[in-house]
Design a protein around this motif. Structure first.
Motif, PDB file in Angstrom:
ATOM      1  N   GLY A   1      33.703  22.841  13.754  1.00  0.00           N
ATOM      2  CA  GLY A   1      34.965  23.078  14.427  1.00  0.00           C
ATOM      3  C   GLY A   1      35.929  21.911  14.292  1.00  0.00           C
TER       4      GLY A   1
ATOM      5  N   PRO B   1      36.869  25.419  22.306  1.00  0.00           N
ATOM      6  CA  PRO B   1      38.257  25.849  22.480  1.00  0.00           C
ATOM      7  C   PRO B   1      38.451  27.358  22.391  1.00  0.00           C
ATOM      8  CG  PRO B   1      38.151  23.904  21.079  1.00  0.00           C
ATOM      9  CD  PRO B   1      36.740  24.363  21.277  1.00  0.00           C
ATOM     10  N   ASP B   2      37.540  28.042  21.708  1.00  0.00           N
ATOM     11  CA  ASP B   2      37.641  29.501  21.597  1.00  0.00           C
ATOM     12  C   ASP B   2      37.009  30.226  22.783  1.00  0.00           C
ATOM     13  OD1 ASP B   2      34.981  28.994  21.114  1.00  0.00           O
ATOM     14  OD2 ASP B   2      34.928  29.943  19.129  1.00  0.00           O
TER      15      ASP B   2
ATOM     16  N   LYS C   1      33.897  30.341  23.505  1.00  0.00           N
ATOM     17  CA  LYS C   1      32.536  30.782  23.204  1.00  0.00           C
ATOM     18  C   LYS C   1      31.552  29.618  23.333  1.00  0.00           C
ATOM     19  CE  LYS C   1      34.099  34.352  19.959  1.00  0.00           C
ATOM     20  NZ  LYS C   1      34.021  34.849  18.554  1.00  0.00           N
TER      21      LYS C   1
ATOM     22  N   THR D   1      31.170  25.302  26.303  1.00  0.00           N
ATOM     23  CA  THR D   1      32.017  26.234  25.565  1.00  0.00           C
ATOM     24  C   THR D   1      33.080  25.458  24.798  1.00  0.00           C
ATOM     25  OG1 THR D   1      33.478  26.521  27.476  1.00  0.00           O
ATOM     26  CG2 THR D   1      31.673  28.101  27.221  1.00  0.00           C
TER      27      THR D   1
ATOM     28  N   GLY E   1      39.610  21.081  25.162  1.00  0.00           N
ATOM     29  CA  GLY E   1      39.205  22.461  24.939  1.00  0.00           C
ATOM     30  C   GLY E   1      37.731  22.731  25.155  1.00  0.00           C
TER      31      GLY E   1
END
Length: 232
Positions: A170, A106-107, A109, A104, A81
């Motif tokens: 995270g 997994p989301d 961002k 970046t 991710g």
């Protein structure tokens, strides 16, 4: 650089073949950026590490940041991710240039939280495809998560840019990553064939000897001895 138990336990044989050979040569201290774009000398800043034993033999267990290769072979820009992104597909030849990139999560961002590894939150490496160019940089990060690695002069050819890091938050907090992308430096590129494998070599009056056998899929120590005029 001497091995520490933490890194020795985590280290594995580097999976990236020729790249591993270049990375394993980095024995200097990890306190400042390299200004070298060619392999000979591989200037790693003003401070160098010294072996603690009279025989001047050091263990090669720690390539700053690159023990993270245990998480993958480092030849992809994506893993679990996380993605290494950059708009820089080429860099100019013969002059200093900045390579800008973002990691970046997994989301999708930009990641801005990174754990400190050997005093730095990000270790960055630029390695030419034929291993004749090598730089180890400690890039700086802007508030928006954009990193900037200030590279010394690059020679024409294909270069691979490695980012070594550990997320500090995270789901993957504490997991080690090495992601990479290729960059083209335009111009007339001349590839230099790699020399035949050897356990020792002589450069500028110094003899460097490597002992130990790499074994795939497991940690294994290498030692390096440096001598001049037959003396350690």
């Amino acid at each position: 650089m001497l091995s520490s138990p933490r890194f020795t336990m985590r280290r594995r044989a580097l999976a990236a073949a020729g790249t591993a050979a270049a990375l394993a040569l980095t024995l200097a201290a990890c306190g400042s950026s390299s200004d070298s774009s060619s392999m000979p000398g591989m200037d790693h800043g003003s401070k160098s590490s010294a072996a603690s034993s009279p025989s001047a033999t050091a263990s090669m267990g720690d390539m700053p940041g690159m023990d993270h290769m245990v998480a993958g072979n480092g030849l992809s820009d994506t893993q679990d991710g996380y993605r290494l992104t950059s708009s820089d597909q080429s860099l100019p030849a013969g002059k200093q240039a900045a390579y800008r990139f973002t990691v970046t999560g997994p989301d999708g961002k930009p990641v801005t939280g990174f754990a400190v590894d050997q005093t730095k939150r990000m270790h960055f490496y630029a390695i030419r495809s034929d291993l004749t160019g090598f730089q180890h940089i400690h890039p700086t990060m802007a508030a928006d998560g954009t990193w900037s690695a200030d590279l010394a002069s690059l020679t024409p050819g294909s270069w691979r840019m490695f980012a070594s890091f550990t997320p500090d938050n995270g789901a993957q907090k504490g997991k080690d990553f090495v992601l990479s992308r290729t960059v083209t430096v335009p111009g007339r590129a001349t590839k230099t064939p790699l020399p035949a494998a050897a356990g020792s070599t002589e450069v500028d009056g110094y003899t460097v000897t490597v002992k130990g056998e790499l074994m795939a899929g497991m940690a294994h120590p290498l030692t390096v001895s440096v001598a001049k005029d037959g003396k350690p």
